[in-house]
Design a protein around this motif. Sequence first.
Motif, mmCIF file in Angstrom:
data_model
loop_
_atom_site.group_PDB
_atom_site.id
_atom_site.type_symbol
_atom_site.label_atom_id
_atom_site.label_comp_id
_atom_site.label_asym_id
_atom_site.label_seq_id
_atom_site.Cartn_x
_atom_site.Cartn_y
_atom_site.Cartn_z
ATOM 1 N N ILE A 210 -5.666 41.880 66.508
ATOM 2 C CA ILE A 210 -5.080 41.726 65.430
ATOM 3 C C ILE A 210 -4.962 42.894 64.618
ATOM 4 C CG2 ILE A 210 -4.765 40.289 63.290
ATOM 5 C CD1 ILE A 210 -5.948 38.020 65.062
ATOM 6 N N THR A 211 -3.683 43.150 63.881
ATOM 7 C CA THR A 211 -3.597 44.562 63.415
ATOM 8 C C THR A 211 -3.161 44.241 61.731
ATOM 9 O OG1 THR A 211 -1.342 44.791 64.069
ATOM 10 C CG2 THR A 211 -3.173 45.778 65.291
ATOM 11 N N ASP A 212 -2.751 42.776 61.492
ATOM 12 C CA ASP A 212 -2.366 42.665 60.362
ATOM 13 C C ASP A 212 -3.636 41.666 59.619
ATOM 14 O OD1 ASP A 212 0.014 42.033 58.481
ATOM 15 O OD2 ASP A 212 -0.907 39.979 58.789
ATOM 16 N N SER A 213 -3.923 42.168 58.375
ATOM 17 C CA SER A 213 -4.772 41.584 57.657
ATOM 18 C C SER A 213 -4.486 40.097 57.232
ATOM 19 C CB SER A 213 -5.085 42.307 56.201
ATOM 20 O OG SER A 213 -3.899 42.091 55.405
ATOM 21 N N PHE A 222 -11.596 31.063 63.752
ATOM 22 C CA PHE A 222 -12.075 31.696 65.231
ATOM 23 C C PHE A 222 -13.100 33.000 64.958
ATOM 24 C CE2 PHE A 222 -8.158 29.609 66.237
ATOM 25 C CZ PHE A 222 -8.468 28.760 67.540
ATOM 26 N N GLY A 223 -13.530 32.947 63.670
ATOM 27 C CA GLY A 223 -14.392 34.031 63.378
ATOM 28 C C GLY A 223 -13.924 35.221 62.902
ATOM 29 N N CYS A 224 -12.507 35.438 62.823
ATOM 30 C CA CYS A 224 -11.810 36.651 62.477
ATOM 31 C C CYS A 224 -12.047 37.026 60.901
ATOM 32 C CB CYS A 224 -10.485 36.719 62.736
ATOM 33 S SG CYS A 224 -9.968 36.395 64.658
ATOM 34 N N VAL A 225 -12.317 38.184 60.670
ATOM 35 C CA VAL A 225 -12.387 38.652 59.298
ATOM 36 C C VAL A 225 -11.923 40.186 59.327
ATOM 37 C CG1 VAL A 225 -14.953 39.543 59.617
ATOM 38 C CG2 VAL A 225 -14.257 38.957 57.330
ATOM 39 N N TRP A 226 -11.250 40.278 58.192
ATOM 40 C CA TRP A 226 -10.700 41.802 57.933
ATOM 41 C C TRP A 226 -11.681 42.492 57.051
ATOM 42 C CZ3 TRP A 226 -6.333 44.165 60.017
ATOM 43 C CH2 TRP A 226 -5.801 45.237 59.550
ATOM 44 N N LYS A 227 -12.034 43.861 57.560
ATOM 45 C CA LYS A 227 -12.832 44.481 56.982
ATOM 46 C C LYS A 227 -12.625 46.038 57.325
ATOM 47 C CE LYS A 227 -17.751 45.088 55.809
ATOM 48 N NZ LYS A 227 -19.273 44.218 56.007
ATOM 49 N N GLN A 228 -12.613 47.037 56.191
ATOM 50 C CA GLN A 228 -12.301 48.417 56.671
ATOM 51 C C GLN A 228 -11.158 48.790 57.517
ATOM 52 O OE1 GLN A 228 -16.247 49.473 58.099
ATOM 53 N NE2 GLN A 228 -17.117 49.844 56.056
ATOM 54 N N ASP A 229 -10.185 48.041 57.253
ATOM 55 C CA ASP A 229 -8.855 48.002 57.809
ATOM 56 C C ASP A 229 -8.767 47.915 59.242
ATOM 57 O OD1 ASP A 229 -7.825 49.378 55.591
ATOM 58 O OD2 ASP A 229 -8.403 51.332 55.959
ATOM 59 N N HIS A 230 -9.563 46.769 59.843
ATOM 60 C CA HIS A 230 -9.509 46.375 60.963
ATOM 61 C C HIS A 230 -9.949 44.876 60.987
ATOM 62 C CE1 HIS A 230 -13.448 47.538 61.553
ATOM 63 N NE2 HIS A 230 -13.639 46.738 62.508
#
Length: 296
Positions: A210-213, A222-230
């Motif tokens: 995934i590339t979109d915050s 599902f455990g996804c988190v946005w940090k440091q632009d990724h």
Amino acid sequence: MKLILLFICFSLSYCSVPLVCSEAKKEYECQEVINGINECVWTGGQCRIKTCEMTTPPCDGDAYVGLSCSTSQLGCRSVKQCSDIDNAPSCSSVTPSGKQCIWDQTCRMKQCKDNTQDNCRNINGQLCIYQNNQCTLITDCSDIVENDKCENSNYHENLQCVLINDKCQRKQCDMIMNEEDCFNTVIQSEKCFYGQITEEKQGCLSCSTITDSCLCDHFNLFGCVWKQDHCYKQSCSTFTNIDQCNQAYDSLTCIWYSPLNQCITIQNANELDRQCDIYSFSSGLQLLLIVILLMF
């Protein structure tokens, strides 16, 4: 009553055996330590944990306190890495921290390039593959240049590769079209999931693809988190307090482990608990029997 007292005396006798080296105060007790982890030796009037330096050559292949022993010009010594070994015979036989070594004017860790075609296989954590007439280190699917070896896991069991347009690429969740196959696939220890990508499009995803915050935050279940632009997938160690740990996306596998004051997986917690079982049980039994004896 006599039988009870006899049992208590026998139990106290058994439980009085030292559990760790430092508890032994006499030489004969030093040989009876039952911790099962470190070997004890009587030296300098005290019982100490045995180390390589306390042994006499030859000692190649021995190990104490988690360190390999190597025979050197100064006697036996503990070695943590290949470069700690100072002679060729020991270099070829000792495996510090499980690493294979090779003598090349000095002792160094063995690499893919040191293998021939017949023994070109993964070594010391490196993925090795025979191509272009040499045993080569590969770090990703793109390093594989011979097409017939791209999708053959016999050459690289730790990579999942796919051949697209004559180029070997790392397999990703978004390459999977079927929803059922998506949820049943794990790539590089990351589980794939199926979801809504745009208003018109659904597909197979993983946090790392995934590339979109906003989309990353949408799939925090599902455990996804946005940090440091990724976007990345969290692990139990990500959570730094008990509340975060208990509310983790994978709360079924995460647990706050009080002895370490850390959020870890239940599996790791069970392994740590087992290491303490013998010591805790023996100490507890000894205390219980002392209390019972005092009651009588």
